[in-house]
Design a protein around this motif. Structure first.
Motif, PDB file in Angstrom:
ATOM      1  N   THR A  40      21.295  25.927  31.281  1.00  0.00           N
ATOM      2  CA  THR A  40      20.862  26.889  30.280  1.00  0.00           C
ATOM      3  C   THR A  40      22.023  27.823  29.986  1.00  0.00           C
ATOM      4  OG1 THR A  40      19.946  28.269  32.039  1.00  0.00           O
ATOM      5  CG2 THR A  40      18.429  26.801  30.902  1.00  0.00           C
ATOM      6  N   THR A  88       7.975  26.657  31.988  1.00  0.00           N
ATOM      7  CA  THR A  88       8.908  27.241  31.014  1.00  0.00           C
ATOM      8  C   THR A  88      10.322  27.309  31.585  1.00  0.00           C
ATOM      9  OG1 THR A  88       8.270  29.450  31.754  1.00  0.00           O
ATOM     10  CG2 THR A  88       7.109  28.560  29.840  1.00  0.00           C
ATOM     11  N   THR A  91      13.060  24.657  30.856  1.00  0.00           N
ATOM     12  CA  THR A  91      13.770  24.625  29.578  1.00  0.00           C
ATOM     13  C   THR A  91      15.274  24.625  29.809  1.00  0.00           C
ATOM     14  OG1 THR A  91      11.997  25.729  28.366  1.00  0.00           O
ATOM     15  CG2 THR A  91      14.208  25.890  27.435  1.00  0.00           C
ATOM     16  N   THR A 121      12.592  21.796  25.768  1.00  0.00           N
ATOM     17  CA  THR A 121      12.057  23.143  25.609  1.00  0.00           C
ATOM     18  C   THR A 121      10.589  23.127  25.992  1.00  0.00           C
ATOM     19  OG1 THR A 121      13.595  23.612  23.800  1.00  0.00           O
ATOM     20  CG2 THR A 121      11.697  25.071  24.042  1.00  0.00           C
TER      21      THR A 121
END
Length: 124
Positions: A40, A88, A91, A121
């Motif tokens: 990320t 989440t 992601t 995502t």
């Protein structure tokens, strides 16, 4: 030349599933350990999973154990990452990588070839 091409990324809701694929060419695929990493923005690349040459050995990062499964099909020169119970925090851009080193594990510096990445995502 060697190419690793990831596919299967996309947008999914938390709790859902995705399966990533990585198709390899230009190398003797069955000679390589293959792994998945993710990254990320602003963070270091994180180890996700690795699989041995024949598929008999697998090893996972702590954050994905019990939720993700790595597998391979040497006849198709492809490695897969089945991702279940997505969160989440999963992601990221997911990369596949290949190495001749049998004990590379999560050490990204020991991988010889990398794909271009596929975005995953997970929405809440």
């Amino acid at each position: 030349q060697v190419q690793l091409v990831e596919s299967g990324g996309g947008l999914v809701q938390a709790g859902g599933s995705l399966r990533l694929s990585c198709a390899a060419s230009g190398l003797t695929f069955s000679s390589y350990f293959t792994g998945w990493f993710r990254q990320t923005p602003g963070k270091e690349r994180e180890f996700v999973a690795v699989i041995g040459r024949s598929g008999g050995f697998t090893y996972y990062g702590d954050s994905v154990k019990g939720r993700f499964t790595i597998s391979r099909d040497n006849a198709k020169n492809t490695v897969y990452l089945q991702m279940n119970s997505l969160k989440t925090e999963d992601t990221a851009v997911y990369y596949c990588a290949a190495t001749l080193a049998p004990y590379a594990g999560g050490d990204s510096a020991r991988y010889d070839y990398w794909g271009q990445g596929t975005q995953v995502t997970v929405s809440s």
